[in-house]
Design a protein around this motif. Structure first.
Motif, mmCIF file in Angstrom:
data_model
loop_
_atom_site.group_PDB
_atom_site.id
_atom_site.type_symbol
_atom_site.label_atom_id
_atom_site.label_comp_id
_atom_site.label_asym_id
_atom_site.label_seq_id
_atom_site.Cartn_x
_atom_site.Cartn_y
_atom_site.Cartn_z
ATOM 1 N N ASP A 97 -0.267 1.747 -14.162
ATOM 2 C CA ASP A 97 1.149 1.587 -14.471
ATOM 3 C C ASP A 97 1.815 0.488 -13.661
ATOM 4 O O ASP A 97 2.918 0.062 -14.001
ATOM 5 C CB ASP A 97 1.894 2.894 -14.181
ATOM 6 C CG ASP A 97 1.386 4.060 -15.023
ATOM 7 O OD1 ASP A 97 0.770 3.808 -16.068
ATOM 8 O OD2 ASP A 97 1.615 5.216 -14.621
ATOM 9 N N GLY A 142 6.368 -2.161 -12.168
ATOM 10 C CA GLY A 142 5.541 -2.435 -13.331
ATOM 11 C C GLY A 142 5.150 -3.899 -13.402
ATOM 12 O O GLY A 142 5.592 -4.734 -12.600
ATOM 13 N N PRO A 151 6.620 4.044 -17.315
ATOM 14 C CA PRO A 151 5.330 3.358 -17.307
ATOM 15 C C PRO A 151 4.449 3.685 -18.505
ATOM 16 O O PRO A 151 3.308 3.252 -18.572
ATOM 17 C CB PRO A 151 4.681 3.874 -16.021
ATOM 18 C CG PRO A 151 5.201 5.269 -15.902
ATOM 19 C CD PRO A 151 6.621 5.218 -16.432
#
Length: 368
Positions: free
Chosen positions: A273, A240, A195
């Motif tokens: 993230d 993500g 991330p």
């Protein structure tokens, strides 16, 4: 110290010294002790060095100051003079340990030696000859194999502190974990599972929500005398913005003892993230034998196959199931896990395995 899965918690306590009954001694001419650890494993390397430090390298180790200290603080074996037989053996062993742990061959020294228990110092001062051993690779051993100056193997009870002084050869787990998480993050980033890119994209004017770890307590597992402090780390996972699973690691270097509550106020989850307002946490410990190359491979193979279906899917089981079966002995031990933390999660949370309790609160990371 080990903070293992509760089903493997040791039943014996080691609060007081006890005389070891019936020491099992193997003659010096006997064949080397059998071990379930592969010849190139960390456990095999530390056992081999322990035997040599007790025997052929004993005098040289004392001259180098490796066996003279009575402190339980670990001493790097690399302190041995580089041009000596001991120094060469230690450096070769350090290279083997780096390879066994999937770490780069950058000259880092990981092998240490320490007095196993502070109460053994009195016997050393009286002139009692010490033994040298390494911690077993098994999380719940019945005996610890030590060596005397003649090369004899002496089996010590794993659940009672021996009266005879014992030096333990171990891995510097703090250094290993720091280097291992670098390897893990780099490899995950190369596979698109880190991330870091998403976090870097957060503009200074935006800010974001995080989860702050305000307190944490791990249960007492009555760890045996031959274990030192463990190094705890977390694997945090979520989806993500690109729909791929993102994995991050966080070290908890202060978490030295189980049965004690810590108040770190550490940021554990960064929601900038992730696509969803949810993330999972798996807590592990580095006990010396962790192979970070294999850990990365296992995680990437398991998590790259998970596809975002438009709704959050808990990832704890995927992470746990990715770990090879032999890692449930003494490599990266599973400590506990917490499912679906969100930006609004607050209060005391008991882990799914019942081995850990943490208190969390939302934390706004404000722009500069």
């Amino acid at each position: 110290m080990s903070l293992s899965h509760p089903t493997r918690l040791l039943a014996s306590t080691v609060g007081a010294l006890a005389v070891i009954a019936g020491l099992m001694i193997t003659p010096a001419h006997a064949a080397p002790a059998k071990t379930t650890a592969p010849a190139d494993s960390v456990a095999a390397v530390t056992d081999r060095i322990a035997a040599r430090l007790a025997g052929e390298f004993a005098d040289e180790a004392r001259r180098s100051g490796l066996l003279s200290a009575t402190s339980t603080d670990p001493v790097l074996l690399a302190r041995a003079a580089e041009g000596t037989a001991l120094g060469r053996a230690v450096r070769d062993a350090d290279q083997e340990v780096l390879a066994a742990k999937g770490l780069p061959q950058d000259g880092t020294s990981l092998l240490t030696i320490r007095l196993a228990h502070a109460d053994m110092a009195a016997a050393l001062r009286r002139g009692t000859a010490p033994l040298v051993a390494s911690s077993p690779s098994d999380d719940a051993p019945t005996t610890v194999t030590a060596y005397d100056h003649t090369g004899r193997r002496i089996a010590l009870a794993a659940d009672r502190v021996p009266l005879r002084p014992v030096y333990l050869v171990e891995v510097d787990t703090a250094t290993a974990l720091a280097k291992g998480t670098e390897v893990l993050r780099s490899a995950l980033s190369q596979r698109g599972l880190s991330p870091a890119t998403a976090r870097a994209a957060v503009t200074p004017a935006a800010g974001y929500w995080a989860t702050q770890l305000t307190s944490i307590h791990l249960n007492d597992d009555h760890e045996p005398w031959h274990k030192g402090d463990s190094e705890i780390f977390t694997i945090t996972a979520g989806f993500g913005l690109d729909g791929k699973v993102k994995v991050d690691t966080t070290q908890l270097p202060y978490l030295d003892e189980d049965g004690r509550t810590y108040y770190p106020n550490q940021l554990l989850v960064h929601f900038s993230d992730y696509k969803y307002n949810l993330a999972d946490i798996v807590m592990m410990e580095e006990d010396g034998g962790t192979n970070y190359r294999d850990l990365t491979l296992a995680l990437t193979q398991a998590l790259l196959t998970i596809v975002d279906g438009g709704a959050y899917i808990p990832l704890v089981n995927a992470i746990i199931n990715a770990l090879p079966g032999d890692w449930w002995t003494d490599d990266p031990d599973y400590v506990d896990s917490w499912y679906t933390l969100s930006t609004s999660t607050v209060g005391t949370l008991r882990g799914a395995a019942g081995n850990g309790t943490m208190t969390v609160a939302p934390y706004w990371v404000a722009p500069l």
